[in-house]
Motif scaffolding. Structure first.
Motif, PDB file in Angstrom:
ATOM      1  N   GLN A 124       0.825  -1.203   0.000  1.00 15.58           N
ATOM      2  CA  GLN A 124       0.000   0.000   0.000  1.00 15.58           C
ATOM      3  C   GLN A 124       0.866   1.263   0.000  1.00 15.58           C
ATOM      4  O   GLN A 124       0.583   2.218  -0.704  1.00 15.58           O
ATOM      5  N   ALA A 125       1.945   1.250   0.749  1.00 19.41           N
ATOM      6  CA  ALA A 125       2.866   2.397   0.800  1.00 19.41           C
ATOM      7  C   ALA A 125       3.883   2.344  -0.342  1.00 19.41           C
ATOM      8  O   ALA A 125       4.627   3.304  -0.540  1.00 19.41           O
ATOM      9  N   ASP A 126       3.929   1.223  -1.075  1.00 20.40           N
ATOM     10  CA  ASP A 126       4.885   1.013  -2.157  1.00 20.40           C
ATOM     11  C   ASP A 126       6.315   1.171  -1.642  1.00 20.40           C
ATOM     12  O   ASP A 126       7.124   1.905  -2.208  1.00 20.40           O
ATOM     13  N   ALA A 127       6.595   0.478  -0.533  1.00 21.43           N
ATOM     14  CA  ALA A 127       7.889   0.629   0.126  1.00 21.43           C
ATOM     15  C   ALA A 127       8.390  -0.701   0.655  1.00 21.43           C
ATOM     16  O   ALA A 127       7.617  -1.619   0.921  1.00 21.43           O
ATOM     17  N   LEU A 128       9.709  -0.777   0.803  1.00 17.26           N
ATOM     18  CA  LEU A 128      10.385  -1.919   1.402  1.00 17.26           C
ATOM     19  C   LEU A 128      11.203  -1.380   2.574  1.00 17.26           C
ATOM     20  O   LEU A 128      11.825  -0.326   2.457  1.00 17.26           O
TER      21      LEU A 128
ATOM     22  N   MET B 124      13.230   1.783   1.231  1.00 15.03           N
ATOM     23  CA  MET B 124      13.236   2.092  -0.184  1.00 15.03           C
ATOM     24  C   MET B 124      11.806   2.427  -0.591  1.00 15.03           C
ATOM     25  O   MET B 124      10.910   1.577  -0.495  1.00 15.03           O
ATOM     26  N   LEU B 125      11.589   3.663  -1.008  1.00 12.91           N
ATOM     27  CA  LEU B 125      10.272   4.107  -1.444  1.00 12.91           C
ATOM     28  C   LEU B 125      10.124   3.911  -2.951  1.00 12.91           C
ATOM     29  O   LEU B 125      11.107   3.733  -3.662  1.00 12.91           O
ATOM     30  N   TYR B 126       8.891   3.960  -3.433  1.00 15.72           N
ATOM     31  CA  TYR B 126       8.577   3.807  -4.869  1.00 15.72           C
ATOM     32  C   TYR B 126       9.079   2.469  -5.402  1.00 15.72           C
ATOM     33  O   TYR B 126       9.663   2.385  -6.479  1.00 15.72           O
ATOM     34  N   LEU B 127       8.852   1.433  -4.644  1.00 15.33           N
ATOM     35  CA  LEU B 127       9.369   0.102  -4.971  1.00 15.33           C
ATOM     36  C   LEU B 127       8.882  -0.394  -6.332  1.00 15.33           C
ATOM     37  O   LEU B 127       9.647  -0.956  -7.100  1.00 15.33           O
ATOM     38  N   SER B 128       7.619  -0.162  -6.661  1.00 18.27           N
ATOM     39  CA  SER B 128       7.080  -0.657  -7.932  1.00 18.27           C
ATOM     40  C   SER B 128       7.735   0.018  -9.135  1.00 18.27           C
ATOM     41  O   SER B 128       7.805  -0.560 -10.217  1.00 18.27           O
TER      42      SER B 128
ATOM     43  N   ARG C  16      10.969   1.095  -9.022  1.00 17.77           N
ATOM     44  CA  ARG C  16      12.369   0.658  -9.003  1.00 17.77           C
ATOM     45  C   ARG C  16      12.521  -0.772  -9.512  1.00 17.77           C
ATOM     46  O   ARG C  16      13.552  -1.131 -10.065  1.00 17.77           O
ATOM     47  N   ALA C  17      11.531  -1.605  -9.260  1.00 19.54           N
ATOM     48  CA  ALA C  17      11.592  -3.012  -9.671  1.00 19.54           C
ATOM     49  C   ALA C  17      10.229  -3.415 -10.237  1.00 19.54           C
ATOM     50  O   ALA C  17       9.511  -4.217  -9.643  1.00 19.54           O
TER      51      ALA C  17
END
Length: 70
Positions: A8-12, A46-50, A52-53
């Motif tokens: 939901q936050a698009d984060a790791l 790490m934000l904006y995961l989608s 970045r990968a």
């Protein structure tokens, strides 16, 4: 060590230690590093995961260990 993915936050978030963070620094855009009171890294976000990968299936992660060199 713990790895948490928040879709939901698009984060790791990678937790490296049990100590609470006392300082946070953005190492580069969307990469946040948490430090404890002794200036040791205790977590990395790490934000904006989608973005970045984009092709990664986040339910399938592969962990590798590099063998020690004698």
């Amino acid at each position: 060590m713990k790895l948490k993915i928040d879709e939901q936050a698009d984060a790791l978030y990678l937790t490296l230690g049990e100590a609470p963070a006392s300082r946070t620094e953005e190492a580069s855009p969307g990469i946040i590093v948490d430090y404890d009171d002794q200036d040791r890294v205790v977590g990395i976000e790490m934000l904006y995961l989608s973005k970045r990968a984009p092709e990664t299936d986040l339910r399938r992660l592969l962990f590798e260990s590099v063998p020690e060199v004698a």
